[in-house]
Design an enzyme around this catalytic site. Sequence first.
Site, mmCIF file in Angstrom:
data_model
loop_
_atom_site.group_PDB
_atom_site.id
_atom_site.type_symbol
_atom_site.label_atom_id
_atom_site.label_comp_id
_atom_site.label_asym_id
_atom_site.label_seq_id
_atom_site.Cartn_x
_atom_site.Cartn_y
_atom_site.Cartn_z
ATOM 1 N N ARG A 1 0.842 -1.198 0.000
ATOM 2 C CA ARG A 1 0.000 0.000 0.000
ATOM 3 C C ARG A 1 0.878 1.249 0.000
ATOM 4 O O ARG A 1 0.532 2.285 0.543
ATOM 5 C CB ARG A 1 -0.898 0.011 1.248
ATOM 6 N N ARG B 1 -1.961 -8.174 7.488
ATOM 7 C CA ARG B 1 -3.138 -8.824 6.896
ATOM 8 C C ARG B 1 -3.214 -8.584 5.398
ATOM 9 O O ARG B 1 -3.516 -9.493 4.634
ATOM 10 C CB ARG B 1 -4.412 -8.338 7.587
ATOM 11 N N ASP C 1 -11.398 -1.956 10.322
ATOM 12 C CA ASP C 1 -10.738 -1.134 11.352
ATOM 13 C C ASP C 1 -11.702 -0.226 12.103
ATOM 14 O O ASP C 1 -11.300 0.450 13.021
ATOM 15 C CB ASP C 1 -9.693 -0.247 10.684
ATOM 16 N N LYS D 1 -16.411 4.754 2.083
ATOM 17 C CA LYS D 1 -15.450 3.918 2.821
ATOM 18 C C LYS D 1 -16.168 2.925 3.736
ATOM 19 O O LYS D 1 -17.145 2.302 3.341
ATOM 20 C CB LYS D 1 -14.505 4.820 3.618
ATOM 21 N N GLN E 1 -10.212 0.497 -3.955
ATOM 22 C CA GLN E 1 -10.529 0.194 -2.572
ATOM 23 C C GLN E 1 -12.023 0.249 -2.303
ATOM 24 O O GLN E 1 -12.567 -0.610 -1.634
ATOM 25 C CB GLN E 1 -9.814 1.183 -1.639
#
Lengths: 798, 798
Positions: free
Chosen positions: B347, B363, B488, B632, B686
């Site tokens: 990333r 991960r 998260d 998101k 994403q």
Amino acid sequence: MKYGYFDDQNKEYVIEKPDTPSSWSNYLGSTRYGAIITNNAGGYSFFKSVAQGRFTRLRFNAVPMDQAGRYIYIHDAESKDYWSTSWQPVAKPLDQYKSECRHGSAYTKISSDYSEISTETTFFVPLDADYECWSTKVKNKGSKRRTLKLFTYVEYGCNWNAGDDLNNLQYSQYITNMNVVDSIISHASNVNLPEMPDDFEEKDQARYTFLGAVGVEPVAYDTDREAFLGPYRTYANPIAVEKGQCSNSLAKAGNPCGTLQFEITLEPGEEKDFAIFMGIGRAEKEGKAVIEKFANLELIDEEFNKLKNHWHSKMSQMSVQTPDSDVDSMLNMWSQFNSLMTFFWSRAASLVYSGARDGLGYRDTVQDMLGVMHAIPELVQERLELMITGQVASGGAMPVVKPFAHRPGFEKEPTPEEFRSDDALWLFNAVPAYVKETGDLDFYHKVLPYADKGEGTILQHLRQAIEFSIKYSGAHGFPCGMLADWNDCLELGQEGETVFVAFQLRYGLKTYIEICELLGKLESEITWAQAALEKLDKNLHDHAWDGEWFLRAYRDDGLKFGSKENDEGSIFLNTQTWSVLSGHASEQEQKSAMDAVHSELATDYGVMLCAPPFVKTDYKVVRAALFNPGLKENAAIFTHTQGWTIMAEAMLGRGDRAFDYYKSTLPAAYNDRAELRQIEPYVYCQSTISKFHPLEGASRLPWLTGAATWAFYAASQYIIGIQPDYHGLTIDPCIPSHWDKFQVSRQFRGATYQITVTNPNKVNKGIASIKLNGEIIAGQCLPLCAKGSQNSVEVIMG
Amino acid sequence: MKYGYFDDQNKEYVIEKPDTPSSWSNYLGSTRYGAIITNNAGGYSFFKSVAQGRFTRLRFNAVPMDQAGRYIYIHDAESKDYWSTSWQPVAKPLDQYKSECRHGSAYTKISSDYSEISTETTFFVPLDADYECWSTKVKNKGSKRRTLKLFTYVEYGCNWNAGDDLNNLQYSQYITNMNVVDSIISHASNVNLPEMPDDFEEKDQARYTFLGAVGVEPVAYDTDREAFLGPYRTYANPIAVEKGQCSNSLAKAGNPCGTLQFEITLEPGEEKDFAIFMGIGRAEKEGKAVIEKFANLELIDEEFNKLKNHWHSKMSQMSVQTPDSDVDSMLNMWSQFNSLMTFFWSRAASLVYSGARDGLGYRDTVQDMLGVMHAIPELVQERLELMITGQVASGGAMPVVKPFAHRPGFEKEPTPEEFRSDDALWLFNAVPAYVKETGDLDFYHKVLPYADKGEGTILQHLRQAIEFSIKYSGAHGFPCGMLADWNDCLELGQEGETVFVAFQLRYGLKTYIEICELLGKLESEITWAQAALEKLDKNLHDHAWDGEWFLRAYRDDGLKFGSKENDEGSIFLNTQTWSVLSGHASEQEQKSAMDAVHSELATDYGVMLCAPPFVKTDYKVVRAALFNPGLKENAAIFTHTQGWTIMAEAMLGRGDRAFDYYKSTLPAAYNDRAELRQIEPYVYCQSTISKFHPLEGASRLPWLTGAATWAFYAASQYIIGIQPDYHGLTIDPCIPSHWDKFQVSRQFRGATYQITVTNPNKVNKGIASIKLNGEIIAGQCLPLCAKGSQNSVEVIMG
């Protein structure tokens, strides 16, 4: 080349050619609501902190140089031509577009004249306000009716935290929340978070700003940058401006902007006024209240005049009239305003400082007070006390004091590795200067806490500063260099010694003795300090003199810095000037040292920090070797130090040389060759590139610099020679011999002194006689006069 | 709207309209020398680390969107007109300027056609090279002789550390050192420092790059950005290009650039070739060597073909031919290439990730391997072993492993507060996938150190992962959420429990039992795991089912997430899909859960992560509330999860729905309406904005995402249904019923399988017969064939 001129009458610098070599900027607002604006309306606004509270966006060091900003675009409904009320960002050809920018005391006026339409916008933050105003006039100078569409533009950061706005695109691109409430733009981020405007540690803040208009009615808006600009376009050609129509976009992600669209029709000769207000708070509450408050546009002029009078009155505490108009322009306005802005913003907010230095660097801040004592003594007292509580009980100081987070008595003492050797010693300059300006002798007895534990009178704080320096002394009896002395780029090692700070310590001891003598009944203190001073003088005499000048430092292994033994950096400026300032050096040494400065370090553009530059020297010896030769600490003209050079020469009575040095770095002296210096001819800078580099004369980092304060201090107290003293105002000019006369107006402890100095014998220094209100006085110190009194002083040099 | 098309033959995406809604980018190079390039030649280059080794500059999220880049300007000596060989930055009107961009496998070709001059530049980094090549052809298509002046442009960072370059202007503006050596530009910073190219911790690095030309002789240069561009100009109109003449500037401060000026004369119809090389090292050494090496321009074509063959051969390990050309375009090139680039760059490097995420997120990295196992098994093994040594002895994992700094056995164990609950469990996906691809059963017995202390076989590492999850379990017997589970944005508290990770743990136990059965003689392990699995199943049965679907989590105080009881976030996707993937749920539960996904979460643009979005929920309950609804983690289509959805439906045999889901987020499916998705139609992203936001369908953060790997994995193994197994290649497609036939070519352990699947009965799933080289086989698993053999497989579904 000349881009503008000083309008001394209005205390303005007027830029007539907008294509300046760099952005020439100004400061608006206060430490609550601050703003920077450039001559082309670039710049940004921030709330309390430039790093944590920056809500409009400007990219540093970008192409073009200072975008975005505070723009008003004009689109002619008939011709479809469009331009901006500042030259940038549309940048019409300068043979068709006329522009003027007037930077004043916390305001900037930008005018334009294009296509028979003239505009004038005054940007300012009203006193005590959390909002800014763009007060605008648009006039039809032609002979036909004109219909104009106007568009405002600011670009908001997505997040108030400037670093996150730039770097954390994973987060910042998803939190924008734009609305329009009763024609007022509501800009918000993180609306699902509680508002915590003072909690700089918690970066996920929800906050609101507004942007609204008075005097014109918005007909459309855009709040999404991409919708307003259009892809592959720039601030020079937004799609909405080209089309003459906003799309009423509401950004709920991505990059927000603030665009209100208006339409005005102007008959030939007609002028219309309106104003834009942008500020902190919610559109429906704070925004609405401001818009309603200023519904009568005349109130804007009132607020503007209040602001202007506020600053002019601060700066009129001292004014001069000399044979040199550059000196007058600087001392009466810009040198003072520069010092004030530096005092307020420290090293946080500029077009160079990105806000990473958030908080008050100890040494910088304590020095920054010296140029503003006379103008804002109350604010100086507050700041000075804050800084004194940043001193720890051992006498050292916290390298940075954060006003928004400082908790005296509960701070952690820095480790020996974190201390800087000079920090607390600057109090010997600032504290007496404050007491001398105000006459508040009790200040020395005021009890203040230490940063970590305990408390003491300010006198005790001063003594602790000395104790600290003595405690951390090295093999030659000089203070250790620690993390850094003033000059951050010498690698002395923890036990290495700095002769510069040794001179500072000597100055501290001398000053401490003077204070104790003044306060009385402190014989044991005097005895202690006297002994320490004599010991230090002996060490300096034995170990600091290099034959023609003073050494700069010893590394912990004994390696000398600033010695003839060094091929590079064989002479440093600061120990020469401070040998004089500290009172240590003999007259012969003083002259030898300062003559060496003249022959080795002086250039047309100022005095270099050291020479020759470091090229072969390992960066582990002198970190300055990181910089290319002639830049910054590597033998540039580091402007901070110029004041000391002037003061030292003045103390030696060499007024011509002192004045030459003063003029060589006087910004105004470069007004007619501004392309050389590149930066603003009305403010000081951190450094000027020296002869060891192809860009000699180019200057960098304008505005926020200790150079401002020291330049004003040196010029006003050592050239002009008006020195506040405990019991009066001492007159001791040291001027160029060709000056035959100058005048000074000085407010001092409530009385006004109109001082005329004549120099019939063309001397540099020396007083033949002083008359106060017609009566000859003894000595050079004007006694205190009654508050409110007007006093005439006639000084004859000779 | 359509901006380009897939050229499947050449494995290229071809952009015909350069004004794409966002920058459509590509990756060049390797993890040593990496580069990003956009369709308008924007982008930047970096050495080893995008954060610490970025040497050319691009400002993220700026206006215009992707400048600077790798530009070649053309100035016509006669007409004085000028343009660039990519549409941007000069941006000539698109009715006069034709442009084509071909993004291929680690190369990009940009062509232009303007003013009867055509150009084609191929940008690539030769295999194993520390430099990039811009191989260029310029042709005169007109009927008169043309004299052209050409100018290259790259903008260098002042400092290799990208953060310092942006923010530390006090430092970075004084360290540039540009030279020109034998017509090669030498770019350097901090030349007084030793070179430490691998020491990312020491930011003050001295490093050198070069830029030189082959096939043309430079006649002038500029290395100072300001000299080349001129003040108040942009990349669109550099003063040097407008004038047709560089000023031979050598930047020794400020902002450096790389401009070489050439002049070429072309007769009608004539074409000239040249190449620019930019790379790591000193001009006089590495630069000169590269320029000399490629003096014969034909070698460039050789290197280019080597590079192309390299990547094409990696991606030809599997290829398909289906009734859907979008699927073919993605599976045969872009889905694979996207997975490969994500594997390499994690990333770190993109137009969104600024490099702050330097290092391998645990991960992410372990999942990123799944899509590239077949292509680069050796590199996967190396990376997998690195990650296994990032597991600590207790079984948890380091959240980030930094390849350039990792020291197995000497790392500090994270505190319980630092652990994430899912990290090490992803090994149950990656490790068996690696062994199944390679057949290397001994891998399970390979002994590797733990990050902090001790060592164990990989099987033991896997067991420790289970032990860790069991040890940190909460009140309902589910793994604790810890710092974060996959998602998260849930605030579970340290003792809260995640049903998602509970399903992962169940998958881990099931997989562990399978491995132990495979390896043999591990009865006690099987007994232990079986007991744990049964206990977990009972807890899941008792506490995880919400009536129609599975809960997402329990907060430490018992508050449920993803329950009908919640007004917001009442259903989450991941526990429904993993209830199937883990094998826990009954058939009835599986169908109910996945039907709820369909009714509550599925949209035309993909399946949302959860719904309804969080608006009233406190951000302390669900951090996703920070983001605006539909964005998101707050109810967007989080693309990473789509593969699991496809897999779950395929496991249920519902091939039409699985394929619908696959197509709804298939980038190529948006090629003809690219303005909607905005980003590249050839790569995953994403997240896609969902119906709860006005920008529904717009997608964000292309390229580096776990979505790439899971999409390829799901499509190739669960739709196409070619599944590597320990002892052979299992064939188990689950396709849309309207597909009547498809073909697959698969390399597996050295043998080639040409597989033809026919579907005469229009089923979704099920195998009627499989013939291997003409012989019917029992079951669905193709036995291993001899290395090098070509095998024909005929599969009939039914």
